[in-house]
Design an enzyme around this catalytic site. Sequence first.
Site, PDB file in Angstrom:
ATOM      1  CB  CYS A 331      45.017  42.971  24.724  1.00 45.56           C
ATOM      2  SG  CYS A 331      45.300  41.380  24.144  1.00 45.56           S
ATOM      3  CG  HIS A 440      41.523  43.361  20.850  1.00 45.69           C
ATOM      4  ND1 HIS A 440      43.023  44.257  20.673  1.00 45.69           N
ATOM      5  CD2 HIS A 440      42.501  41.940  20.710  1.00 45.69           C
ATOM      6  CE1 HIS A 440      44.465  43.675  21.198  1.00 45.69           C
ATOM      7  NE2 HIS A 440      43.759  42.163  21.671  1.00 45.69           N
TER       8      HIS A 440
END
Length: 501
Positions: A331, A440
């Site tokens: 991310c 994630h």
Amino acid sequence: MARSLMVVGTSSSVGKSLLVAGLCRVLSRRGIRVAPFKAQNMSNNAAVCDDGGEIGRAQELQARAAGIRPTVAMNPVLLKPQADATSQVIVRGRPWTTLRARDFYRRKRELWSIVIESLESLQAAYDLILIEGAGSPVELNLKSSDIVNMAVAKHLGCSVLLVGDIDRGGIFAQLLGTLSLLEEDERRLVRGLIVNRFRGDPRLFDDGVQILRERGECPVVGVVPFVPDLRLPEEDAVAIEHRAPRGTATIRIVVIRLPRISNFDDFDSLERCDDVAVTYATRPEELRDADAVILPGTKSTADDLRWLRERELDLAILDHARRGGAVVGICGGYQMLGTAIHDPARVESSAKTIRGLGLLPVETTFRPEKATANVRAAVVGNQWPGWLAAGFEELDAYEIHAGETSSSQPWLRIDRGSERETILDGCVGPDGRVWGCYLHGLFQNAGFCEAWLRSLAPSWQGENLGATDAIDESLDRLADVLLATFDWELLDDLIKGSQRA
């Protein structure tokens, strides 16, 4: 309408979240349709609901303990801290605004109707709502704008359990001091005290129970022992500071402890692997002898990238990569690995463009819109070097990010669901040692996790204990402890006697 029971604490981090999770598991085992609720939470460890809305990680765990799917009604207000004492305010799972702390306190009462509407939607669907407070209910300078503690209890007229952490010391001051600072109408709602995290023989605290009962004029529901090795996700980055690094291990992984680190529970699965040591670093020398360095998610990529350079951690990461070490970006960490980060709308930074670390040929542009979704993913193509060449299908993961990253060599196909688009994501270096993506939860996929670890050390013979197994085993163990230590006759009376509206 459902009955309700509330758990408040003498301060933050006394164990409220885990106690509510344990109670959810106990009561759901008994066939009660129970749901968790926390009006306002603060955490950069967020979970994504089925509709793409964000809630605090603790409420997602509590919903899991109750055997139900999480919804945004369980945590209608979520604060995600950013730079300069500001937080992004998530309301009903979606970004509402970004405010400095003092401005948020002035506007909190605007959210009261949303809190009540969310609570009522849960009451209509379940038998019992287990409500968690936040911090302390007697922060006197904040009580006038309370929307999460005793204001909720008074609205419902529900019984309240007050929790103190004996492991911190001063348990009598914690519990009796809090009781003395409550208003009389609030004090009448406190129907039980909980002494949490007791080490040793609880019979040694029998006199303490008597003192609390007499001076607090309130029964003690239970003295809960310290429960070691609970493999449950944390929502507060303070927990990282108290993790003791594992001793010798075949594989050593270093996660950069960014100031605004988010969703660091991504790496819990790595910590559960045999013969793998995971540590969190803030200094260049802590990267020595690492097999892999991970740049995690962050709530403020631009500020944390500047912090990285101020500490010369950027040089240490580049040196590690030059020596053949593995580097992973998830991310915000993925954004840092690229050549540049552009912010034309000033979403995160006052700078129009920020130079990245240059380890991957990608560029990121921040947009005001946010991508949040639970997804399925797969490795696309068969041209990838090393451990990715075999490909991986059916990877469970989730997205929470505000940027869009252009990549000429994406390695993941992401399916956001039947009504959403399929997109390509990620980038991988020529030898497979440096890679990044927005997803994630990748390491919770056991096959993916083990393949990557074997690429770091072919001699590694460990295994990954699946995230689902580890979490559910811990929830069951916590529930068993509460069953053995709580006064369930008293608790049942409190639940049955609670008002329905």
